[in-house]
Design an enzyme around this catalytic site. Structure first.
Site, short mmCIF file in Angstrom:
data_model
loop_
_atom_site.label_atom_id
_atom_site.label_comp_id
_atom_site.label_asym_id
_atom_site.label_seq_id
_atom_site.Cartn_x
_atom_site.Cartn_y
_atom_site.Cartn_z
N ASN A 1 26.21 6.12 70.25
CA ASN A 1 25.91 7.44 70.80
C ASN A 1 25.47 8.38 69.67
OD1 ASN A 1 28.27 8.85 69.68
ND2 ASN A 1 29.42 7.54 71.09
N LYS B 1 22.26 -13.53 65.84
CA LYS B 1 21.24 -12.58 66.30
C LYS B 1 20.53 -13.14 67.54
CE LYS B 1 17.07 -10.28 64.93
NZ LYS B 1 15.84 -10.53 64.22
N PHE C 1 39.21 16.55 73.43
CA PHE C 1 37.98 17.30 73.65
C PHE C 1 37.36 16.86 74.96
CE2 PHE C 1 36.50 19.88 70.05
CZ PHE C 1 37.58 19.69 69.21
N LYS D 1 45.13 12.49 81.05
CA LYS D 1 45.38 11.87 79.73
C LYS D 1 46.73 12.26 79.15
CE LYS D 1 40.49 11.34 78.78
NZ LYS D 1 39.61 10.71 77.81
N1 CTP Z 1 38.59 9.55 73.97
C1 CTP Z 1 39.33 8.62 73.28
N2 CTP Z 1 39.13 7.29 73.47
C2 CTP Z 1 38.21 6.85 74.35
C3 CTP Z 1 37.46 7.78 75.06
C4 CTP Z 1 37.67 9.13 74.85
O1 CTP Z 1 40.16 9.02 72.47
N3 CTP Z 1 38.04 5.55 74.51
C5 CTP Z 1 38.85 10.98 73.76
C6 CTP Z 1 37.76 11.72 73.03
O2 CTP Z 1 37.95 11.69 71.64
C7 CTP Z 1 37.92 13.12 73.59
C8 CTP Z 1 38.29 12.85 75.03
O3 CTP Z 1 38.90 11.58 75.03
O4 CTP Z 1 38.99 13.81 72.99
C9 CTP Z 1 37.08 12.85 75.88
O5 CTP Z 1 37.34 12.28 77.09
P1 CTP Z 1 36.34 11.26 77.79
O6 CTP Z 1 37.08 10.64 78.89
O7 CTP Z 1 35.68 10.38 76.81
O8 CTP Z 1 35.23 12.18 78.22
P2 CTP Z 1 34.05 11.68 79.03
O9 CTP Z 1 33.60 10.33 78.60
O10 CTP Z 1 33.06 12.76 78.96
O11 CTP Z 1 34.81 11.55 80.40
P3 CTP Z 1 34.25 11.24 81.84
O12 CTP Z 1 33.32 10.10 81.70
O13 CTP Z 1 35.53 10.92 82.55
O14 CTP Z 1 33.65 12.54 82.23
#
Ligand code: CTP
Length: 399
Positions: free
Chosen positions: A211, A290, A325, A343
């Site tokens: 990402n 690969k 976040f 969470k």
């Molecule tokens: N986070 C984490 N580990 C993951 C995914 C997310 O610690 N495997 C944490 C991120 O660091 C951030 C928060 O979770 O603090 C964000 O939540 P997340 O569920 O990733 O947000 P989105 O992907 O935007 O959620 P959704 O798809 O449910 O909208």
């Protein structure tokens, strides 16, 4: 108006270098900003400038030998503790090497080892001595430990060369001292873990799903926590900005590695801030070789959910503080409240990444501080300022 070093004690360490005379002017600059300045010289430095000069400038005794002060048998410890900041200017290759290796064989090197205050080092030496692998490695070691290195500058050197190695601009050295003095102790005693950056989930040994996280918010948090006196571990995935000095860095690539490193760091931490953009999915069957483009169409790559680090560690947090976040495109507060409940963390910092001033890679952010009890809208500000605001609020929770 109060000076930038008002009421603070700065210890200026002068080593044996032709630029030693410039330290007189540095003392003056610091005094003009309200600092109480003490001077410590090596024996060699006294060959270049007499201690009397500094004594007259500072109205303080000038320290040179380990056993000079019969009234204070542990002079190096009292000097080290009294100073709010120690600045070594000019710093020779020798004193830099001693600092890097913990050598304590005179008053200056023992004091530098004994101090817990921030240290600023302004190197000055011959260009070849500066560029020597040993010096460069020593400087890198000091930087990693959080020592602020300013300079050297480029210009006319005592040996006749025009090259790198000159004591840098005195204003820049003084500026580094003011910056170090601005370090506060608001988070003293806190052991903070920050996750930052994105993750790369391997498809094969050369390709990944990733990402566009810049890592700026997490790095700003780590830097701010350090400046506020915390011990910081930064678990850092791929990012476009470098890790700051003075924090322990655990570099990771994948979500699984980030989970392991964060779990390990959280064991004896007091606070966790999850600012990383962790991949929600990882390829289920990464190839160990690969992949060749043998087929016309590749329909799909099977993906598996990764472990949610924030949720997993919130479940085991006990009385420790955990902050997450939420980067949303629309209804950030609503989604944040939902995430908070799902969470189980203490607070969520929500922002709307569809806005250019709050999006990926920007230097500013507008956020909401969301706890089970309240929602606070914070104004648009630099990520570095937001980092402070978050940490101040996080520190107040669970108190
Ligand atoms: N986070 C984490 N580990 C993951 C995914 C997310 O610690 N495997 C944490 C991120 O660091 C951030 C928060 O979770 O603090 C964000 O939540 P997340 O569920 O990733 O947000 P989105 O992907 O935007 O959620 P959704 O798809 O449910 O909208």
């Amino acid at each position: 108006m109060a000076g930038r070093a008002e009421g603070r004690c700065v210890l200026v360490c002068v080593t044996g270098c032709i630029a030693a005379y410039k330290a007189c002017e540095l003392v003056r600059l610091l005094q003009k900003q309200g600092a109480r300045v003490k001077v410590l010289m090596t024996e060699h430095a006294t060959q270049f400038v007499g201690p009397l000069t500094f004594r007259a400038l500072t109205h303080e005794p000038v320290a040179v030998g380990l056993f000079d002060d019969p009234s204070d048998p542990i002079h190096h410890v009292s000097l080290a503790q009294e100073a709010d900041c120690v600045v070594v200017a000019p710093a020779t290759a020798n004193v830099i090497a001693k600092m890097a290796h913990g050598i304590a064989d005179d008053l200056m090197s023992t004091t530098l080892l004994a101090t817990t205050s921030p240290i600023v080092v302004a190197p000055a030496m011959n260009v070849h001595m500066w560029q020597a692998a040993a010096t460069q490695e020593n400087v890198a070691t000091l930087r990693e430990r959080g020592v602020r290195i300013v300079g050297p500058g480029t210009g006319y050197l005592a040996c006749g060369d025009v090259a790198e190695g000159r004591l840098t601009d005195l204003d820049a050295i003084a500026e580094a001292v003011y910056d170090a003095l601005a370090t506060t102790s608001e988070l003293a005693g806190e052991r903070v873990v920050v996750t930052a950056g994105g993750t790369h989930e391997p498809i094969d040994p050369v390709r990944y799903v990733g990402n566009r996280s810049s890592g700026k918010m997490g790095v700003a948090l780590a830097e701010a926590a350090r400046a506020m006196g915390a011990q910081v571990t930064l678990v850092m995935g791929p990012a476009t900005v470098p890790a700051p000095a003075g924090v322990t860095v655990a570099p990771v690539e994948t979500a699984a590695q980030m989970l392991d490193a964060t779990r390990a760091a959280f064991t004896d931490a007091t606070m966790l801030v999850c600012a990383a953009a962790v991949a929600d999915y990882t390829p289920s069957h990464p190839a160990d070789h690969k992949l060749k483009k043998g087929i016309e169409e590749l329909d799909s790559i099977a993906l598996t959910r990764t472990t949610d680090i924030l949720a997993e560690l919130s479940a085991a947090k006990g009385s420790r503080t955990v902050i997450g976040f939420a980067a949303e495109t629309g209804n950030p507060v609503g989604y944040a409240q939902d995430k908070l409940a799902r969470k189980g963390c203490d607070a969520i910092v929500a922002n709307d990444v569809s806005r250019t001033e709050s999006g990926f890679g920007s230097n500013t952010n507008q956020a909401w501080w969301v706890t089970p009890e309240r929602v606070e809208e914070l104004p648009l500000m630099a990520k570095t300022d937001l980092a402070r605001e978050i940490l101040v609020r996080a520190h107040r929770l669970n108190k």
